[in-house]
Design an enzyme around this catalytic site. Structure first.
Site, PDB file in Angstrom:
ATOM      1  N   GLY A  58       9.230  -3.476   3.318  1.00  0.00           N
ATOM      2  CA  GLY A  58       9.909  -4.410   4.205  1.00  0.00           C
ATOM      3  C   GLY A  58      11.144  -4.972   3.545  1.00  0.00           C
ATOM      4  N   ASN A  66      -0.147  -8.124   6.553  1.00  0.00           N
ATOM      5  CA  ASN A  66       0.375  -6.783   6.846  1.00  0.00           C
ATOM      6  C   ASN A  66      -0.519  -6.186   7.916  1.00  0.00           C
ATOM      7  OD1 ASN A  66       0.241  -3.573   5.135  1.00  0.00           O
ATOM      8  ND2 ASN A  66       1.509  -4.184   6.852  1.00  0.00           N
ATOM      9  N   GLY A  67       0.093  -5.768   9.011  1.00  0.00           N
ATOM     10  CA  GLY A  67      -0.690  -5.190  10.102  1.00  0.00           C
ATOM     11  C   GLY A  67      -0.249  -5.783  11.414  1.00  0.00           C
ATOM     12  N   TYR A 110       4.355   8.874   4.936  1.00  0.00           N
ATOM     13  CA  TYR A 110       5.701   8.311   4.796  1.00  0.00           C
ATOM     14  C   TYR A 110       5.752   6.967   4.105  1.00  0.00           C
ATOM     15  CZ  TYR A 110       9.880   5.703   6.181  1.00  0.00           C
ATOM     16  OH  TYR A 110      11.001   4.922   6.174  1.00  0.00           O
ATOM     17  N   CYS A 140       4.738  -4.205   6.449  1.00  0.00           N
ATOM     18  CA  CYS A 140       5.001  -5.283   5.510  1.00  0.00           C
ATOM     19  C   CYS A 140       4.262  -5.005   4.212  1.00  0.00           C
ATOM     20  CB  CYS A 140       4.499  -6.622   6.063  1.00  0.00           C
ATOM     21  SG  CYS A 140       5.316  -7.131   7.578  1.00  0.00           S
TER      22      CYS A 140
HETATM   23  P1  5GP Z   1      14.503  11.108  12.958  1.00  0.00           P
HETATM   24  O1  5GP Z   1      15.088  12.424  12.530  1.00  0.00           O
HETATM   25  O2  5GP Z   1      13.284  11.303  13.771  1.00  0.00           O
HETATM   26  O3  5GP Z   1      15.521  10.234  13.611  1.00  0.00           O
HETATM   27  O4  5GP Z   1      14.079  10.326  11.644  1.00  0.00           O
HETATM   28  C1  5GP Z   1      13.154  10.892  10.768  1.00  0.00           C
HETATM   29  C2  5GP Z   1      13.222  10.115   9.493  1.00  0.00           C
HETATM   30  O5  5GP Z   1      12.772   8.778   9.706  1.00  0.00           O
HETATM   31  C3  5GP Z   1      12.342  10.700   8.394  1.00  0.00           C
HETATM   32  O6  5GP Z   1      13.171  10.989   7.289  1.00  0.00           O
HETATM   33  C4  5GP Z   1      11.357   9.608   8.056  1.00  0.00           C
HETATM   34  O7  5GP Z   1      11.259   9.493   6.638  1.00  0.00           O
HETATM   35  C5  5GP Z   1      11.940   8.364   8.636  1.00  0.00           C
HETATM   36  N1  5GP Z   1      10.900   7.455   9.157  1.00  0.00           N
HETATM   37  C6  5GP Z   1       9.668   7.731   9.612  1.00  0.00           C
HETATM   38  N2  5GP Z   1       9.025   6.617  10.012  1.00  0.00           N
HETATM   39  C7  5GP Z   1       9.845   5.587   9.773  1.00  0.00           C
HETATM   40  C8  5GP Z   1       9.722   4.160   9.941  1.00  0.00           C
HETATM   41  O8  5GP Z   1       8.704   3.627  10.386  1.00  0.00           O
HETATM   42  N3  5GP Z   1      10.801   3.429   9.562  1.00  0.00           N
HETATM   43  C9  5GP Z   1      11.938   3.981   9.061  1.00  0.00           C
HETATM   44  N4  5GP Z   1      12.962   3.199   8.713  1.00  0.00           N
HETATM   45  N5  5GP Z   1      12.077   5.308   8.883  1.00  0.00           N
HETATM   46  C10 5GP Z   1      11.046   6.110   9.243  1.00  0.00           C
HETATM   47 MG    MG Z   2      13.180   9.855   5.514  1.00  0.00          MG
END
Ligand code: 5GP
Ligand code: MG
Length: 462
Positions: free
Chosen positions: A28, A102-103, A244, A2
């Protein structure tokens, strides 16, 4: 995950909060809310949707006051309900309180069971409400004393902003898992702002003063700033923020996210070099690390995948009569960049592997001669209990598959990750911050029994 924002002492407090939340939208996209405080009365607007959808120009008339807090929320499917939209508000004995969090609290279920046993009634499923209930039941004197009392009993990750009686209060857990920064408006030096990330300050022309310290409660009111230090633990700033989650134009705990990601990409290139013709990022999350990779490997950087930014959550997928487009809705390959080339594709993290598989297949279909997937973080092997929405361990591809098996699954020629040591080197700022790396190591800074049973989903909810 968040984003939180707060402003003290501005005639357009709600509007500034709207701008701050807009800059934090990446943290979020499920719901957004603003609560203002005027003469001790709270005014709230909270809805499902993006910031720009929730706050139309008419709404600001309903949000008077010089103090405001706001929240953007990211949830797993189960808890995405209107009653959970933050900021939460409560009518306590002494005053009205609003809070944005957030957390993730790791003992919220236990505390909630105890409170319910004792007669408390909860109006949401949010772990944040436990803090309000504990405050309401505290026998301590003032707001701050009751807050200290309540925070002394919760464990886990919290970056919090409160408003009550026209005050703005910020608090960060003793490990400092999630970010929280203090700033002031350049045009109004006595107008203070608090935000999850500094990118929110840039938009409203505020300057960063400092990070809220782990274990600090900061009270901002007419008398100025008052800081209270609760217990302090080893710093455990979430390294995944740098990998990320945060925006690359933010500075978190004194380290530029952009610099950190460049360093991750450079280190990744040093550790996992392979002969290739082009370095291609997975936009947007892989772009900065790919730049670092290209720089260190001296292989040209090119945009071989183009992202459509207008894919909302409400996008209606075609029915059976048309084929499903999947990842193509979001990403489209550029054959001019990929055809006949040996391609290094860089992404920030590998979670389930499903997106990566589609992307690698897409690059191959565009005519690439070889596809080498490079991930600018170590394998994600363990779920996060402190606020990042990672799946259960069974769904984490790297927890059961070695790099060769992952390569086979995603149909890449090779898959390599940044080493844990390489990641630590990349995020080593001058401030000596130590990190929570539990998603990469399975070592959790707080000892607890991972959630099981009927409330499992609720516990990993943000
Ligand atoms: P995967 O290939 O494992 O299905 O997805 C990897 C992608 O998911 C990466 O591009 C990364 O940026 C994204 N990603 C990593 N952590 C999260 C998260 O917590 N939420 C979302 N929506 N995307 C994530
Ligand atoms: Mg990504």
């Amino acid at each position: 995950m968040c984003g939180v924002f707060g402003v003290f002492n501005h005639p357009e407090a709600a509007n500034l909060t709207y701008l701050g939340l807009h800059a934090l939208q990446h943290r979020g996209q499920e719901s957004a809310g603003i609560v203002t405080s005027q003469g001790g009365t709270l005014h709230a607007v909270r809805k499902m949707g993006l910031v720009a959808e929730v706050f139309t120009s008419e709404v600001f008339a309903q949000l008077p006051g010089r103090v405001a807090i706001g929240h953007v929320r990211y949830t797993t499917a189960g808890g995405s309900l209107p009653k959970n939209i933050q900021p939460l508000t409560a009518e306590a004995r002494h005053s009205s309180i609003a809070v944005a969090h957030n957390g993730n609290l790791i003992n919220a279920e236990q505390l909630r069971d105890d409170l319910e046993e004792d007669g408390s009634i909860f109006s949401s499923q949010s772990d944040t409400e436990v803090i309000l209930q504990l405050m309401a039941r505290s026998r301590a004197g003032g707001f701050v004393e009751r807050l200290i009392d309540a925070l002394g009993r919760v464990r886990g990750a919290y970056s919090l902003v409160f408003t009550t009686d026209d005050r703005l209060i910020a608090a960060r857990d003793p490990h400092g898992f999630r970010p929280l920064v203090l700033g002031r408006l350049r045009s109004h030096p006595d107008c203070y702002v608090v935000a999850s990330e500094t990118c929110a300050f840039d938009l409203i022309e505020a300057e960063k003063i400092r990070d809220i310290a782990p274990g600090e409660i900061l009270i901002i009111d007419e008398a100025g700033l008052q800081s209270v230090q609760m217990r302090r633990e080893t710093r455990r700033f979430c390294v995944f923020e740098h990998v990320y989650f945060a925006r690359p134009d933010s500075v978190l705990d004194d380290l530029s996210v952009y610099d950190a990601r460049i360093a991750m990409g450079e280190q990744l290139a040093r550790e996992t070099a392979v002969p290739a013709d082009v370095v291609v990022p997975v936009p947007d999350s892989g772009v900065v690390a790919a730049l670092g990779f290209a720089k260190a490997s001296q292989i040209p950087f090119e945009m071989g995948l183009i992202r459509n930014h207008y894919v909302g959550r409400t996008f209606i997928e075609p029915k059976d009569s048309i084929r499903h487009f999947g990842v193509k809705l979001k990403l489209n390959p550029v054959p001019q960049v990929l055809k006949g080339r040996r391609v290094i594709v860089v992404d920030d993290s590998l979670v389930r592997g499903t997106t990566s598989r589609k992307i690698v297949k897409m690059i191959r279909a565009a005519g690439a001669a070889e596809v080498h997937l490079r991930i600018s973080s170590p394998p994600v092997i363990s779920p996060c209990y402190y606020g990042i929405d990672t799946p259960t361990r069974a769904e984490l591809l790297a927890s059961t598959h070695n790099p060769e098996e992952v390569a086979r699954y995603v149909t890449a020629d090779t898959v390599r990750y940044l080493s844990p040591e390489g990641l630590m080197q990349a995020v080593r700022g001058d401030s000596g911050v130590t990190y929570c790396t539990s998603c990469f190591t399975g070592e959790y800074p707080l000892r607890f029994t991972p959630p099981q049973g009927r409330r499992q989903l609720r516990l990993i909810e943000v």
